[in-house]
Design an enzyme around this catalytic site. Structure first.
Site, PDB file in Angstrom:
ATOM      1  N   ASN A  18     -12.459 -17.229   2.300  1.00 10.07           N
ATOM      2  CA  ASN A  18     -11.934 -18.032   3.426  1.00 10.07           C
ATOM      3  C   ASN A  18     -11.965 -17.232   4.723  1.00 10.07           C
ATOM      4  O   ASN A  18     -12.242 -17.784   5.794  1.00 10.07           O
ATOM      5  CB  ASN A  18     -10.520 -18.540   3.124  1.00 10.07           C
ATOM      6  CG  ASN A  18     -10.542 -19.805   2.286  1.00 10.07           C
ATOM      7  OD1 ASN A  18     -10.950 -20.863   2.763  1.00 10.07           O
ATOM      8  ND2 ASN A  18     -10.149 -19.692   1.023  1.00 10.07           N
ATOM      9  N   HIS A 113      -4.140 -23.819   0.418  1.00  7.45           N
ATOM     10  CA  HIS A 113      -3.759 -23.845  -0.994  1.00  7.45           C
ATOM     11  C   HIS A 113      -4.719 -24.760  -1.765  1.00  7.45           C
ATOM     12  O   HIS A 113      -5.036 -25.850  -1.295  1.00  7.45           O
ATOM     13  CB  HIS A 113      -2.311 -24.345  -1.145  1.00  7.45           C
ATOM     14  CG  HIS A 113      -1.848 -24.340  -2.574  1.00  7.45           C
ATOM     15  ND1 HIS A 113      -1.514 -23.169  -3.232  1.00  7.45           N
ATOM     16  CD2 HIS A 113      -1.728 -25.343  -3.477  1.00  7.45           C
ATOM     17  CE1 HIS A 113      -1.181 -23.464  -4.483  1.00  7.45           C
ATOM     18  NE2 HIS A 113      -1.294 -24.769  -4.660  1.00  7.45           N
TER      19      HIS A 113
HETATM   20  C1  GAR Z   1      -8.346 -19.771  -2.331  1.00  8.15           C
HETATM   21  O1  GAR Z   1      -8.773 -20.730  -3.264  1.00  8.15           O
HETATM   22  C2  GAR Z   1      -7.002 -20.161  -1.750  1.00  8.15           C
HETATM   23  O2  GAR Z   1      -6.834 -21.549  -1.627  1.00  8.15           O
HETATM   24  C3  GAR Z   1      -6.061 -19.615  -2.790  1.00  8.15           C
HETATM   25  O3  GAR Z   1      -6.608 -18.379  -3.149  1.00  8.15           O
HETATM   26  C4  GAR Z   1      -8.027 -18.440  -3.007  1.00  8.15           C
HETATM   27  C5  GAR Z   1      -8.453 -17.269  -2.168  1.00  8.15           C
HETATM   28  O4  GAR Z   1      -9.852 -17.194  -2.097  1.00  8.15           O
HETATM   29  N1  GAR Z   1      -4.740 -19.479  -2.265  1.00  8.15           N
HETATM   30  C6  GAR Z   1      -3.656 -19.697  -2.991  1.00  8.15           C
HETATM   31  O5  GAR Z   1      -3.677 -19.997  -4.162  1.00  8.15           O
HETATM   32  C7  GAR Z   1      -2.356 -19.531  -2.230  1.00  8.15           C
HETATM   33  N2  GAR Z   1      -1.302 -20.223  -2.871  1.00  8.15           N
HETATM   34  P1  GAR Z   1     -10.545 -16.228  -1.062  1.00  8.15           P
HETATM   35  O6  GAR Z   1      -9.861 -14.858  -1.181  1.00  8.15           O
HETATM   36  O7  GAR Z   1     -11.970 -16.179  -1.502  1.00  8.15           O
HETATM   37  O8  GAR Z   1     -10.367 -16.820   0.307  1.00  8.15           O
END
Ligand code: GAR
Length: 213
Positions: A18, A113
């Site tokens: 992200n 999320h």
């Molecule tokens: C993402 O899917 C985000 O939505 C989730 O962690 C992942 C991080 O991916 N966040 C949560 O679960 C927060 N409650 P990334 O490190 O590749 O961005």
């Protein structure tokens, strides 16, 4: 870059895809913002490598050095202020924030999320959705308050859940929506389009017209 360019601070605990979506949107001209700093509670978070690669200031803050979550968040607050951060983006940040950070940045922290909140808050949202047997899931971008995955919803995107989906296939499908939605919401925030009243977030299409009226 104009004087008014929004400065964002990104908190990330892991892979940082992200964060990369935000970087790509900025570099591609689709998002007018600057990342002032990337902070992580995990020393080996790939998000820190991504920041380094793009010459963005970054710092690992070791939770073990802090006797309490409040003290930890006070340190983060100091770093965010040092880097003149105006909007904090939680991009896969796996710690609950305390009021030490939430209060000074009230209405200026957003989280992504991987579920359609209020369904499946907390850890393992994809597996929770699969175990429940839902046919549609998705992602939510919301303002952050002191409760976990709880603040006012800004935007959501849905995806189908197919029979035979595994955590990996569902998370991949949802992640594509996260990467699309997160930079879009940050751009809307930077343009002053997001107006919060209680739990309701209105997306004003033209803030200037509303001010004149
Ligand atoms: C993402 O899917 C985000 O939505 C989730 O962690 C992942 C991080 O991916 N966040 C949560 O679960 C927060 N409650 P990334 O490190 O590749 O961005």
């Amino acid at each position: 870059m104009s004087d008014k360019t929004l400065v964002i601070g990104v908190l990330a605990s892991g892979r940082g895809s992200n964060l990369q979506a935000i970087i790509d949107a900025i570099e591609g001209g689709g998002l007018e913002a600057k990342i002032g700093v990337v902070l992580s509670n995990k020393k080996n978070a790939h998000a820190l490598q991504r920041a380094k690669r793009h010459h963005i200031p970054f710092q690992y803050v070791d939770p073990k050095d802090c006797p309490s979550r409040e003290i930890y968040d006070t340190i983060l607050l100091g770093l965010l202020k040092t880097h003149q951060v105006e909007l904090v983006v939680l991009a896969g940040y796996m710690r609950l924030l305390t009021s030490e950070l939430v209060r000074p940045y009230q209405g200026r922290i957003i989280n992504v999320h991987p579920s359609l909140l209020p369904a499946f808050p907390g850890l393992h949202a994809h597996q929770q959705a699969l175990d429940y047997g839902v046919k549609v899931s998705g992602c939510t971008i919301h303002f952050v308050d002191e409760e976990m995955d709880h603040g006012p919803v800004i935007a959501q995107a849905s995806v189908p859940v197919f029979s035979g989906d595994k955590e990996s296939s569902l998370s991949e499908r949802i992640l594509r929506e996260e990467h699309r939605l997160l930079p879009k919401v940050i751009q809307e925030y930077s343009e002053g389009r997001l107006c919060v009243e209680g739990r309701i977030v209105q997306n004003r299409s033209d803030p200037q017209i509303e001010v004149i009226q």
